[in-house]
Scaffold this motif. Structure first.
Motif, short mmCIF file in Angstrom:
data_model
loop_
_atom_site.label_atom_id
_atom_site.label_comp_id
_atom_site.label_asym_id
_atom_site.label_seq_id
_atom_site.Cartn_x
_atom_site.Cartn_y
_atom_site.Cartn_z
N VAL A 147 18.22 25.44 40.46
CA VAL A 147 17.88 24.66 39.28
C VAL A 147 16.42 24.85 38.89
O VAL A 147 16.10 24.97 37.69
CB VAL A 147 18.21 23.15 39.51
CG1 VAL A 147 17.79 22.33 38.30
CG2 VAL A 147 19.68 22.96 39.80
N ALA A 148 15.54 24.92 39.87
CA ALA A 148 14.11 25.10 39.57
C ALA A 148 13.87 26.43 38.87
O ALA A 148 13.08 26.51 37.91
CB ALA A 148 13.29 25.03 40.86
N GLU A 149 14.55 27.47 39.30
CA GLU A 149 14.39 28.79 38.68
C GLU A 149 14.95 28.79 37.26
O GLU A 149 14.36 29.38 36.35
CB GLU A 149 15.09 29.87 39.53
CG GLU A 149 14.95 31.27 39.00
CD GLU A 149 13.51 31.80 39.01
OE1 GLU A 149 13.29 32.88 38.43
OE2 GLU A 149 12.60 31.15 39.55
N ILE A 150 16.07 28.09 37.06
CA ILE A 150 16.65 27.97 35.71
C ILE A 150 15.65 27.27 34.79
O ILE A 150 15.39 27.74 33.67
CB ILE A 150 17.99 27.22 35.75
CG1 ILE A 150 19.05 28.08 36.44
CG2 ILE A 150 18.44 26.83 34.34
CD1 ILE A 150 20.36 27.36 36.71
N CYS A 151 15.05 26.18 35.26
CA CYS A 151 14.07 25.45 34.46
C CYS A 151 12.84 26.29 34.17
O CYS A 151 12.30 26.27 33.05
CB CYS A 151 13.66 24.15 35.17
SG CYS A 151 15.00 22.95 35.23
#
Length: 184
Positions: A147-151
């Motif tokens: 999720v952090a990479e997507i954000c």
């Protein structure tokens, strides 16, 4: 008029030798065997090969009806196909012989019990999972979406389709992750 045998076990660590020996003793000239679940006949290549190959006057022999099918629907479909082809079904360990009325009736009853057993097993499995979840033991599959990479990628102005391609995930997973971040 040939006698064909079909042997099946559910998992790769189970042994087919006992079934194969019983089928040889029953006079089977060709025995097809596989290690596949019996829930549906869809992915069972050996069974499907036999069903395509057999002709009028042939016999299909199994050790028990649950080796052939685990649901009444599949069993009835297989029996119907065999009947259309003029093929009889026999079981070495059960009084099944579709050339007789009593054999057909017994086959139908066993099919009902095989499906009942499968449903009971599924219910017990679901009860076990629910109990494990309530104890906090069963957490389900670990998330594979970062999720952090997507954000981070989204903050750089990269669109969801490109993010999905870069991370080798589905676009719906990207939208789901963004929606979770927005709602928290």
């Amino acid at each position: 008029m040939a006698i064909y045998g079909y042997a099946r076990v559910s998992t790769i660590d189970q042994d087919l030798a006992i079934q194969e020996a019983a089928l040889k003793t029953a006079g089977c000239t060709v025995i097809r065997a596989e290690k596949k679940s019996g829930s549906t006949k869809q992915d069972r290549k050996e069974l499907n090969t036999l069903l395509e190959f057999m002709r009028d006057g042939d016999s299909l022999v199994v050790t028990r009806v649950d080796r052939l099918a685990r649901s009444v629907g599949d069993l009835q479909d297989i029996v119907r196909l065999l009947k259309q082809k003029g093929v009889t079904l026999k079981a070495t360990e059960q009084p099944i012989d579709t050339s007789s009325a009593a054999g057909k009736a017994f086959l139908d009853m066993l099919g009902v019990f095989a499906e009942f057993e499968t449903n009971l097993r599924r219910e017990r499995q679901m009860e076990g999972i629910a109990a494990a979840k309530s104890r906090g033991v069963y957490k389900g599959r670990k998330p594979h979406v970062d999720v952090a990479e997507i954000c981070r990628l989204r903050s750089e102005g990269i669109g969801p389709t490109d993010i999905a391609k870069r991370l080798s995930i589905g676009r719906a997973s990207v939208y789901r992750a963004l929606r979770e971040v927005a709602s928290s």
